[in-house]
Design a protein around this motif. Structure first.
Motif, PDB file in Angstrom:
ATOM      1  N   ILE A 328      53.654  82.633  56.654  1.00 38.96           N
ATOM      2  CA  ILE A 328      54.492  83.032  57.795  1.00 38.96           C
ATOM      3  C   ILE A 328      55.822  82.308  57.620  1.00 38.96           C
ATOM      4  N   SER A 329      56.889  83.044  57.397  1.00 38.75           N
ATOM      5  CA  SER A 329      58.165  82.423  57.042  1.00 38.75           C
ATOM      6  C   SER A 329      59.276  82.806  58.011  1.00 38.75           C
ATOM      7  N   PHE A 330      60.160  81.844  58.240  1.00 39.33           N
ATOM      8  CA  PHE A 330      61.393  82.057  59.005  1.00 39.33           C
ATOM      9  C   PHE A 330      62.520  81.503  58.129  1.00 39.33           C
ATOM     10  N   THR A 331      63.327  82.367  57.574  1.00 42.68           N
ATOM     11  CA  THR A 331      64.326  81.928  56.601  1.00 42.68           C
ATOM     12  C   THR A 331      65.652  81.521  57.226  1.00 42.68           C
ATOM     13  N   ASP A 332      65.909  81.960  58.438  1.00 42.05           N
ATOM     14  CA  ASP A 332      67.224  81.697  59.045  1.00 42.05           C
ATOM     15  C   ASP A 332      67.060  81.654  60.562  1.00 42.05           C
ATOM     16  N   ILE A 333      66.534  80.542  61.073  1.00 40.03           N
ATOM     17  CA  ILE A 333      66.238  80.435  62.502  1.00 40.03           C
ATOM     18  C   ILE A 333      67.533  80.442  63.307  1.00 40.03           C
TER      19      ILE A 333
END
Length: 531
Positions: A328-333
């Motif tokens: 589960i990835s968030f690359t640019d919060i």
């Protein structure tokens, strides 16, 4: 740096020390207050954009979830073993090796804990060893202090070398395998002198703070056995670094140390005539005439944990890539460029849960008892969620404060720069302290090395010092800081059901941490002067 800026940079550290250690607030109250103060100072004084502070907080929540997942799995496995009778059988098995609490601490916390650190790291050793010690009759606080103190020297090569192959390698891009090996070799060489003494310090702390006699001497009297425990780890680790690199020293060192201690205990070599106990009320519980469960079945779950963790972390086996693909990835919060990711199947929490379910079958745990174990684990994780849900976001705000309107670096780097300016050529004395600061705040030696390795190398070059020596000091300091890392303290207290005693634990683990830092700094300074 102005006084107001310095005060803000110190807020996360001072808030933890004052609220947890000084005022003895529970982490469920102290950490939200500390997080709020850090966030306010970052926005108002350090001029970090509010969006970045929120993004760093969200990143912290993702990281906290990884720790909570590990802790939940460890608690669930422990709860299943309790309701199955497996933990009682493990207790009687260890009592059969030796009834001496100090020797039990060496075997479980130092030997077994170092082995677990080498396999998985990130708080796993304390999450397993502390409840094991409690099952033997250790008081919960004593079990946590011992487990955290022991989980130090092995941290250099924890999680299959992650502090080196990720922490140092990513902190100093382009350093190369040869550079990493050189730093690892020097670190393990220095720890043959310093790290070897940590088991002795651990025993002295145990008898001083938790024994009826409140004496350092009782623990120091076991110096022969403690030095054997320490040397069997550090010498093995040094050899393995030379032969195989930084991935396996702690796995091999922990296994050898544990095996040596068990053999000595069974043969009565270096064993005390009178077993040490906490006090008159620490009475050995007699084992039943007929054990209801074979010892190998009781121990099988922990054997499975070790085997699965090794199998999933050796890249050549192929399982690592398969499990890490589930992410589960968030690359640019919030458009800040801050990333965060969660690998639920690769984290040790998944291993614990799988083994807990296997234990249900292996040890014939019924549905009713399984429900009881699930309920116990769920209740235990709630206060930890509150504490870590504030502590880790606070840490990430601290680390992510490098974007601001004042042109300042991140708070921890600004603090480190002040220390470097104050020490000059005596920097080898201070380098371990910076490493410890990173682990204390970030809760991980890997994160500490990521934050400070480039800074440490630059300071060394400016001061005409050997960067390898300074980075070895950074690694040793990161190990020492692991003893007092808030994240680790909260996790360990949660699994033994003693959350709220964080200040008491930090006050006690600060003693061996201070010894480790002082010894590492003085030794590094001597090496620098002689070279």
């Amino acid at each position: 740096m102005t006084f107001s800026l310095l005060a803000v940079a110190l807020t996360p550290i001072l808030a933890v020390l004052v609220l947890l250690v000084g005022l003895r607030m529970p982490a469920t109250l102290a950490m939200p207050l500390a997080c709020a103060a850090t966030a306010l100072g970052a926005v108002v004084v350090w001029t970090v954009p509010l969006r970045r502070v929120v993004a760093a907080s969200l990143e912290g929540l993702v990281i906290a979830t990884t720790v909570l997942w590990i802790a939940f799995g460890a608690i669930l496995l422990l709860a299943v073993l309790r309701v199955s009778g497996g933990m009682d059988r493990i207790r009687s098995g260890f009592t059969g090796i030796t009834p001496d609490r100090l020797v039990q601490a060496l075997i479980i916390a130092w030997g077994f804990g170092s082995f677990l650190e080498g396999i998985s790291g990130f708080g796993t050793p304390a999450a397993i060893c502390a409840p094991l010690l409690v099952s033997l009759g250790f008081r919960p606080l004593a079990a946590v202090v011992v487990a955290l103190t022991a989980d130090s020297v092995a941290v250099s090569y924890g999680a299959v070398g992650t502090p080196v192959v990720v922490g140092i390698a990513e902190g100093i891009p382009g350093i190369g395998d040869a550079g990493l090996l050189e730093i690892s070799a020097l670190t393990s060489t220095l720890d043959m002198a310093v790290g070897t003494l940590i088991p002795l310090v651990m025993l002295a702390v145990l008898t001083r703070f938790f024994g009826a006699e409140r004496s350092w001497r009782a623990g120091l009297a076991r110096w022969r056995l403690a030095l054997v425990a320490g040397a069997s780890f550090t010498v093995t680790a040094r050899v393995v670094v030379e032969l195989l690199g930084p991935e396996f020293p702690s796995i091999a060192g922990g296994a050898v140390s544990m095996a040596v201690l068990i053999v000595l205990a069974r043969r009565g070599v270096l064993m005390p005539r009178v077993p040490w106990r906490f006090g008159p009320d620490d009475v050995e519980t007699p084992a039943p005439a007929e054990e209801p469960m074979p010892l190998w079945i009781a121990w099988t779950p922990y054997g499975l944990v070790a085997a699965l963790l090794v199998a999933t972390r050796v890249e050549a086996l192929g399982l690592q890539r398969l499990l890490r693909d589930v992410r589960i990835s968030f690359t640019d919060i919030l458009g800040t460029g801050i990333p965060a990711s969660l690998e639920p199947l690769y984290l040790p929490g998944a291993t614990f849960v799988v083994v807990a379910l296997a234990t249900v079958v292996l040890q014939r745990v019924g549905i009713r008892r399984l429900r009881s174990a699930l309920s116990e684990a769920s209740r235990a994780i709630v206060p930890m969620t509150i504490a870590l849900g504030a502590a880790v976001p606070m840490i990430r705000i601290f680390i992510r404060s490098d974007v601001n309107d004042l042109g300042l670096d991140a708070m921890p780097l600004e603090l480190a720069a002040l220390a470097a300016d104050a020490t000059g050529a005596a920097w080898p004395l201070a380098a371990p302290v910076v490493g410890a600061l990173g682990s204390f705040i970030a809760g991980s030696a890997t994160f500490s090395n990521l934050m400070f390795s480039a800074f440490q190398s630059s300071v060394a070059v400016d001061a005409a010092l050997d960067p390898t020596l300074v980075l070895a000091g950074q690694m040793q300091g990161a190990n020492a800081g692991n003893m007092v890392a808030v994240v680790n303290v909260v996790a360990a207290l949660t699994v033994v059901g003693a959350l709220g005693k964080e200040g008491d634990v930090i006050r006690r683990t600060a003693v061996p941490m201070a010894f480790y830092l002082a010894a590492a700094g003085v030794l590094a300074m001597l090496v620098a002067l002689l070279s």
